[in-house]
Design an enzyme around this catalytic site. Structure first.
Site, PDB file in Angstrom:
ATOM      1  N   ILE A 229      61.030  27.469  38.873  1.00  0.00           N
ATOM      2  CA  ILE A 229      59.809  26.965  39.517  1.00  0.00           C
ATOM      3  C   ILE A 229      60.060  26.340  40.882  1.00  0.00           C
ATOM      4  CG2 ILE A 229      58.328  26.609  37.501  1.00  0.00           C
ATOM      5  CD1 ILE A 229      59.363  23.742  37.355  1.00  0.00           C
ATOM      6  N   GLY A 230      61.295  26.153  41.243  1.00  0.00           N
ATOM      7  CA  GLY A 230      61.531  25.541  42.552  1.00  0.00           C
ATOM      8  C   GLY A 230      62.996  25.590  42.917  1.00  0.00           C
ATOM      9  N   GLY A 232      65.824  23.431  45.579  1.00  0.00           N
ATOM     10  CA  GLY A 232      66.119  22.444  46.615  1.00  0.00           C
ATOM     11  C   GLY A 232      67.443  22.809  47.251  1.00  0.00           C
ATOM     12  N   ASN A 233      67.924  21.957  48.138  1.00  0.00           N
ATOM     13  CA  ASN A 233      69.225  22.225  48.755  1.00  0.00           C
ATOM     14  C   ASN A 233      70.349  22.153  47.735  1.00  0.00           C
ATOM     15  OD1 ASN A 233      68.612  22.688  51.488  1.00  0.00           O
ATOM     16  ND2 ASN A 233      68.098  20.519  51.689  1.00  0.00           N
ATOM     17  N   PHE A 234      70.179  21.296  46.752  1.00  0.00           N
ATOM     18  CA  PHE A 234      71.275  21.080  45.805  1.00  0.00           C
ATOM     19  C   PHE A 234      70.883  21.408  44.380  1.00  0.00           C
ATOM     20  CE2 PHE A 234      71.407  17.671  49.079  1.00  0.00           C
ATOM     21  CZ  PHE A 234      72.393  18.253  49.853  1.00  0.00           C
ATOM     22  N   SER A 235      69.797  22.101  44.210  1.00  0.00           N
ATOM     23  CA  SER A 235      69.379  22.357  42.832  1.00  0.00           C
ATOM     24  C   SER A 235      68.461  23.559  42.726  1.00  0.00           C
ATOM     25  CB  SER A 235      68.628  21.134  42.292  1.00  0.00           C
ATOM     26  OG  SER A 235      67.419  20.980  43.004  1.00  0.00           O
ATOM     27  N   VAL A 237      65.279  24.458  40.145  1.00  0.00           N
ATOM     28  CA  VAL A 237      64.474  23.786  39.124  1.00  0.00           C
ATOM     29  C   VAL A 237      63.798  24.850  38.259  1.00  0.00           C
ATOM     30  CG1 VAL A 237      62.651  22.083  38.710  1.00  0.00           C
ATOM     31  CG2 VAL A 237      64.116  21.855  40.715  1.00  0.00           C
ATOM     32  N   LYS A 258      66.258  20.342  36.231  1.00  0.00           N
ATOM     33  CA  LYS A 258      66.837  20.388  37.573  1.00  0.00           C
ATOM     34  C   LYS A 258      68.321  20.685  37.405  1.00  0.00           C
ATOM     35  CE  LYS A 258      67.227  17.493  41.699  1.00  0.00           C
ATOM     36  NZ  LYS A 258      66.563  16.506  42.539  1.00  0.00           N
ATOM     37  N   ASP A 394      63.428   8.876  50.972  1.00  0.00           N
ATOM     38  CA  ASP A 394      63.169  10.295  51.258  1.00  0.00           C
ATOM     39  C   ASP A 394      61.734  10.648  50.859  1.00  0.00           C
ATOM     40  OD1 ASP A 394      63.865  12.721  52.300  1.00  0.00           O
ATOM     41  OD2 ASP A 394      64.857  13.467  50.499  1.00  0.00           O
TER      42      ASP A 394
HETATM   43  N1  LIG Z   1      59.411  18.224  37.811  1.00  0.00           N
HETATM   44  C1  LIG Z   1      59.055  19.264  38.551  1.00  0.00           C
HETATM   45  N2  LIG Z   1      57.964  19.982  38.243  1.00  0.00           N
HETATM   46  C2  LIG Z   1      57.596  21.031  39.020  1.00  0.00           C
HETATM   47  N3  LIG Z   1      58.261  21.432  40.122  1.00  0.00           N
HETATM   48  C3  LIG Z   1      59.359  20.755  40.476  1.00  0.00           C
HETATM   49  C4  LIG Z   1      59.822  19.642  39.706  1.00  0.00           C
HETATM   50  N4  LIG Z   1      60.924  19.152  40.291  1.00  0.00           N
HETATM   51  C5  LIG Z   1      61.142  19.909  41.376  1.00  0.00           C
HETATM   52  N5  LIG Z   1      60.221  20.878  41.501  1.00  0.00           N
HETATM   53  C6  LIG Z   1      60.149  21.891  42.567  1.00  0.00           C
HETATM   54  O1  LIG Z   1      61.474  22.161  43.004  1.00  0.00           O
HETATM   55  C7  LIG Z   1      61.648  21.770  44.372  1.00  0.00           C
HETATM   56  C8  LIG Z   1      63.045  21.196  44.560  1.00  0.00           C
HETATM   57  O2  LIG Z   1      63.192  20.047  43.757  1.00  0.00           O
HETATM   58  P1  LIG Z   1      63.962  18.736  44.257  1.00  0.00           P
HETATM   59  O3  LIG Z   1      63.338  18.264  45.542  1.00  0.00           O
HETATM   60  O4  LIG Z   1      64.008  17.749  43.161  1.00  0.00           O
HETATM   61  O5  LIG Z   1      65.383  19.351  44.509  1.00  0.00           O
HETATM   62  P2  LIG Z   1      66.507  18.823  45.482  1.00  0.00           P
HETATM   63  O6  LIG Z   1      67.712  19.680  45.305  1.00  0.00           O
HETATM   64  O7  LIG Z   1      66.642  17.340  45.289  1.00  0.00           O
HETATM   65  O8  LIG Z   1      65.801  19.123  46.850  1.00  0.00           O
HETATM   66  P3  LIG Z   1      66.282  18.685  48.252  1.00  0.00           P
HETATM   67  O9  LIG Z   1      67.560  17.967  48.071  1.00  0.00           O
HETATM   68  O10 LIG Z   1      66.370  19.964  49.001  1.00  0.00           O
HETATM   69  O11 LIG Z   1      65.134  17.795  48.742  1.00  0.00           O
HETATM   70  C9  LIG Z   1      60.523  20.771  44.648  1.00  0.00           C
HETATM   71  O12 LIG Z   1      60.171  20.719  46.011  1.00  0.00           O
HETATM   72  C10 LIG Z   1      59.397  21.322  43.771  1.00  0.00           C
HETATM   73  O13 LIG Z   1      58.741  22.387  44.427  1.00  0.00           O
END
Ligand SMILES: Nc1ncnc2c1ncn2[C@@H]1O[C@H](COP(=O)(O)OP(=O)(O)OP(=O)(O)O)[C@@H](O)[C@H]1O
Length: 562
Positions: A229-230, A232-235, A237, A258, A394
């Site tokens: 569903i998503g 991020g740079n480090f994950s 989801v 995540k 952030d």
């Molecule tokens: N609990 C959730 N429910 C639905 N979508 C989610 C959830 N958590 C994250 N996402 C989706 O996944 C994307 C990335 O999640 P998140 O920001 O936690 O990752 P990250 O690796 O910390 O990102 P970054 O470090 O790049 O900001 C979010 O922008 C969102 O679109």
């Protein structure tokens, strides 16, 4: 020169920015110096690790942080961490390693935006520096987090999940909508019309996760993967379904997992066999997020529902511990990633996706009533954090998740029979605590230069010790401006000429250069919040001022879930 003087100075374009950054004594976010904002003249007193005190002055500052252009993912040695382009006038190291004390940019932009935001000479610099590593084109191609105009065409940001279908829409065709549904027999990966990878496989255990659940993290539950569903740079989801027919927490039937992506070189050891700086900063970010998530309990903040391995919660340096247990440890030349278990964090699932996506989907046309509700809930979340001595650092649209789609929210808001439910349930959850900081008292100042470029406050840019709570309220001002104006406040002004467009965002931030556009002639209370947060720190509203403003109280007085 003081900060105001500096802003004036910047206004003159002929003055090449040479403003300096406070020399960082530590490079790890956890190693921020203890600074109390307790001197008589209001200037911060810095206590060095040796116990010496000095008052930071701009004269001490050595490297100007601007122009600040970043790569969402570093081209450096394929680290996969956010990178910063080294200041042009510094002696260039053969390989520039990003320092964790420098700003971590976590943005999402379309490729066009990415290119627009790079000064050409910086691109050349980078290409020259990293000839031996990854080609810059490759880096730009692989980016997915950038950003400037709020409404990029979906086609130019292929990695973005452009929308998250509602549970009803989405699960029914997969046969997961009701408990009586027969599941597919075979494993099959398909793509839905929005380009999200959907794994229809449900009949074997390869997509089954067994995770430990609170409060003691000694019991396990099983989860079944549904789809990504998503990212991020480090994950990455992913959406999972709880296989427990009667979960103790009925909200946890569908959860988000995540899955942390370890950067390529995370487990390289240096010549002395010690863990590298990347490992310790990555690890501290991970453990900081988890330890804070464990403590938090607020409807408008993401909930931690479980973890695949309790070591990530109990050990302060879990990766280092796991690394030590790894047999490959003896061979110092080789990466020792093999054998290090994944880190999967189970959190509440927000099926409306993130606010940036939602805003893009509706072309920025959010009704004021909805803006007010979202912002009021964000204010409650931030107030809760600040009252508990936690600074987020952030706050941005991408980190605000919607518990249901905008259409569903609108329906509930406008339907009399749904109204009570609408007022009794939160519509947002704040997420991503990777950069947060726990402070000991309200006078403690932060030193780590971190945040996301468009949301970062001038004092963080300047590299002086800063009050993290006021930097959070600055970011809240940016968010509210985005919601009201459908653009970022420090992007080049509407109808900007080429010279204005070439000016770095950070220059506009440092000189408080923003103005109303769409809302120029509209009189509304919410504008006060932006006017009083996107301003100098000595005049800036804190979260208490925000929460007491009529724009927020009009909503909060009606909410019944707080
Ligand atoms: N609990 C959730 N429910 C639905 N979508 C989610 C959830 N958590 C994250 N996402 C989706 O996944 C994307 C990335 O999640 P998140 O920001 O936690 O990752 P990250 O690796 O910390 O990102 P970054 O470090 O790049 O900001 C979010 O922008 C969102 O679109």
């Amino acid at each position: 020169m003081n900060q105001e003087g500096y802003a004036q100075y910047l206004k003159n374009d002929r003055n090449k920015p040479k403003t300096p950054r406070l020399q960082q004594l530590n490079t790890n976010l956890d190693g921020e110096r203890k600074i109390q904002n307790n001197s008589i003249d209001g200037r911060a007193v810095v206590t060095s690790p040796q116990g010496l005190q000095h008052t930071p002055q701009f004269d001490n500052i050595q490297i100007f942080p601007t122009p600040m252009s970043y790569l969402p993912s570093s081209p450096i040695q394929g680290l996969g961490l956010s990178g910063i382009i080294p200041p042009a006038k510094q002696e260039k190291p053969s390989v520039y390693l990003p320092q964790t004390s420098e700003i971590h940019i976590k943005k999402r932009r379309d490729k066009v935006g990415a290119l627009r935001n790079f000064e050409l000479n910086e691109i050349n610099n980078l290409n020259n520096q990293h000839k031996d590593s990854r080609n810059l084109d490759e880096v730009l191609k692989s980016e997915h987090r950038i950003v400037s105009e709020l409404v990029p065409a979906p086609s130019i940001s292929p990695q973005r999940i452009s929308s998250l279908p509602t549970v009803g829409e989405d699960l029914e065709p997969l046969g997961l909508g009701t408990s009586s549904t027969k599941l597919d027999e075979s494993s099959q990966i398909s793509t839905d019309q929005k380009g999200i990878e959907i794994n229809k496989f449900t009949d074997s255990n390869i997509d089954i996760l067994e995770v430990f659940v609170p409060p003691q993290f000694d019991q396990t539950i099983k989860l079944n993967r549904i789809k990504q569903i998503g990212k991020g740079n480090f994950s990455v989801v992913e959406l999972y379904q709880n296989l427990d027919q009667k979960p103790s927490n009925p909200n946890a039937k569908l959860v988000a997992v995540k899955k942390i992506i370890y950067p390529d070189n995370l487990f390289y050891l240096n010549h002395h066999g010690h863990n590298n700086e990347l490992l310790s900063s990555f690890e501290s970010s991970l453990t900081r997020e988890l330890s804070v998530l464990q403590k938090l309990n607020h409807p408008c903040i993401i909930h931690l529902y479980g973890i695949n391995n309790p070591i990530f919660l109990t050990d302060k340096t879990p990766l280092t511990t796991l690394l030590k247990q790894n047999n490959n440890m003896s061979n110092k030349e080789k990466p020792t990633v093999a054998g290090i278990p994944d880190c999967d964090i189970i959190i509440s699932y927000c099926h409306g996706g993130d606010l940036l996506n939602a805003l893009t989907e509706c072309n920025g046309n959010l009704e004021t009533q909805l803006v007010q509700r979202i912002f009021a809930e964000l204010s409650l979340a931030v107030k809760y954090l600040h009252d508990n001595l936690i600074i987020h650092r952030d706050l941005k649209l991408e980190n605000i998740l919607l518990t249901c789609s905008l259409d569903e929210i609108k329906l509930k808001a406008n339907n009399e029979s749904e109204r009570a439910h609408y007022l009794n349930t939160n519509i947002i959850q704040l997420t991503d605590f990777g950069l947060c900081k726990e402070i000991d008292n309200y006078d403690e100042l932060c030193t780590a230069r971190c945040g996301s470029e468009d949301y970062v406050s001038p004092e963080i840019l300047m590299g002086v010790p800063y009050d993290g709570r006021l930097s959070d309220s600055w970011a809240m001002g940016v968010i509210l401006y985005c919601l009201l104006e459908d653009r970022l406040p420090f992007d080049p002004p509407v109808n900007a000429n080429i010279r204005q467009r070439r000016r770095a965002t950070s220059h506009r931030i440092a000189s408080f250069e923003w103005r109303w556009n769409k809302m120029k002639d509209i009189n509304m209370v919410g504008k006060d919040i932006v006017n009083n947060t996107l301003t100098r720190k000595n005049k800036r509203w804190d979260i208490n001022n925000i929460i007491e403003s009529p724009f927020v109280t009009e909503v909060t007085k009606e909410l019944t879930f707080i």
